[in-house]
Design an enzyme around this catalytic site. Sequence first.
Site, PDB file in Angstrom:
ATOM      1  N   ASP A 223       0.830  -1.197   0.000  1.00 43.92           N
ATOM      2  CA  ASP A 223       0.000   0.000   0.000  1.00 43.92           C
ATOM      3  C   ASP A 223       0.875   1.261   0.000  1.00 43.92           C
ATOM      4  O   ASP A 223       1.867   1.326   0.743  1.00 43.92           O
ATOM      5  CB  ASP A 223      -0.866  -0.036   1.277  1.00 43.92           C
ATOM      6  CG  ASP A 223      -1.901   1.058   1.307  1.00 43.92           C
ATOM      7  OD1 ASP A 223      -2.836   1.026   0.497  1.00 43.92           O
ATOM      8  OD2 ASP A 223      -1.780   1.973   2.159  1.00 43.92           O
ATOM      9  N   GLU A 278      14.512 -15.454   0.247  1.00 44.04           N
ATOM     10  CA  GLU A 278      14.881 -16.559   1.139  1.00 44.04           C
ATOM     11  C   GLU A 278      13.855 -17.682   1.055  1.00 44.04           C
ATOM     12  O   GLU A 278      14.083 -18.776   1.532  1.00 44.04           O
ATOM     13  CB  GLU A 278      14.935 -16.071   2.594  1.00 44.04           C
ATOM     14  CG  GLU A 278      16.146 -15.249   2.925  1.00 44.04           C
ATOM     15  CD  GLU A 278      16.023 -14.662   4.328  1.00 44.04           C
ATOM     16  OE1 GLU A 278      15.336 -15.246   5.194  1.00 44.04           O
ATOM     17  OE2 GLU A 278      16.609 -13.582   4.537  1.00 44.04           O
TER      18      GLU A 278
END
Length: 583
Positions: A223, A278
Amino acid sequence: MSTSAAQAHRTDADRMSDPNWWRQAAVYQIYPRSFHDANGDGLGDIKGITAKVPYLKELGIDAVWLSPFYPSALADGGYDVDDYRNVDPKLGTLEDFDEMAAALHEAGIKIVVDIVPNHSSDRHEWFKEALASPRGSAARERYIFRDGRGENGELPPSDWDSVFGGPIWDRITEPDGTPGQWYLHIFAKEQPDFNWENPEIREDFLKTLRFWSDRGVDGFRIDVAHGMAKDLSEPLPMKADLEAKAHGTDGFTDGSHPFWDRDEVHEVYAEWRKLFNEYNPPRTAVAEAWVHESRRARYASPEGLGQAFNFDLLQSDFDAASFKKIITDNLVAAKESGASSTWVFSNHDVVRHATRYGLPKGGSKAQGTNAAQDVTGGTKGQDGKGWLLAGAPAEELDVELGLRRARAATLLLLALPGSAYLYQGEELGLREVSEIPDAERQDPSFFRNPGVEIGRDGCRVPLPWTAEGPSFGFGAGAAHLPQPDWFADYAVARQDGVEGSTLELYREALRLRSELQTDEELEWVETGNQDVLHFSRPGGWHTVTNFGSNPVELPEGNVVAASGPLEDGKLPSDTTAWVVRSA
Ligand code: NOJ
């Protein structure tokens, strides 16, 4: 399990582990409070989403994006977050979330959640602590507090406007009861901006991203991704200074605005990218960044968020030349950034496209929140309107035309290379609900701009699932925003299995899209008619849209989908068809 079921299962599994799943995904936005209410309290909830997983599966989307479902006082529909690592008790629990995530994944649907990093709610424990702590304290340093101007600090630090109207600064009362410092809120006063220069904020958001990634969330919608980084060094410029520095309607194109689209924000995203990578497959992210087109690529870069919304189609009239330019430019830009393009006509912030396209040209533009042009932070867009059709007269709406064009536009959009972002209810052909009484409106932009903005509630009215019942099958009781009687005709139950219904058009188009889609190439085919767009994708998939008023010939081939009936084999006005030609 039958062979074909086993095959389908394997296909889902392959798709789920594909690191590029997002590049051409159809992503369906759920506004949780208005999707489905399982406990009958009038508010949509997490269990309501779980109950509708079969519907989502049948629709044929690849992912859902959930607007905020975190604890919130709903000062801004959930974009005022009290606690980033929890579920709003009004909507359920973390266990409900896990159950929903498992059901979606089991159905082969990815999950994208909204992250709101620019501001928290004023009920966040850190903001409460800041108010209770003295000037200069570590607690105040998590937000943006300033002394006021004037002899007694009675004037705000600058004269900037907030996006929802009214000043961007609000004055607090100090713990000892005296009038105190001012804090910055680009949006509502219940949404204080975080201080992103403070490492504690950075750490905390990494923790939040990890929290949801560990729970199986596949991606994030960021956002106000062009907020966060700020240069508020003194003396702060005033509105007039900013307006003088802006490049006309392009606004700021060089990252020098004090709080929009500053280059430093990309340092944050570089760190986030490391975290995303990751995971296997890497977590994805899409930026909600209302920036100048020349500045979008950095948000979409593989070293950053990886993808960025372009709201160009959403702000365009239903017009062949304009659509062609937007599509061409964005495909070039996406290629340059390494991302795939994004396409969107409707979301929870703008007037639904079935309404926009039914209004006279020019009245049908939707302006986004905090567009780059809004140099002072305020609601004014290019054309002086807010992101809604401020006062678009309902009597000028041609309902039939709006839906016809919306269906044509969507069929065009679903044929474009890149990700298609769909907003709940558009698959039913819903238009904007304009008949919400003032007393029942919820959007802060309505309250802060009396008589100017009607706000965004009209696209957030709870979905009609059945043609009867207290809230058309949304829940067992009345819905939190009033639904109009005409919703009955648009209910899922009325369209399910009905040939030619908007719901069946979406289902069929999404099914075909997943079969037809190969690589991300698009080639324009010259039509000799400026009102007709024709492009092809590899594999002989042709899309033709007639924006003009006379029926036109279709290319040779098999018509596999059409947004409306053909006329004597020709493509009528405001209609799109997909034609497949064998090689
Ligand atoms: C953009 C969101 O889409 C909108 O709904 C919200 O009001 C603002 N950001 C502030 O968070």
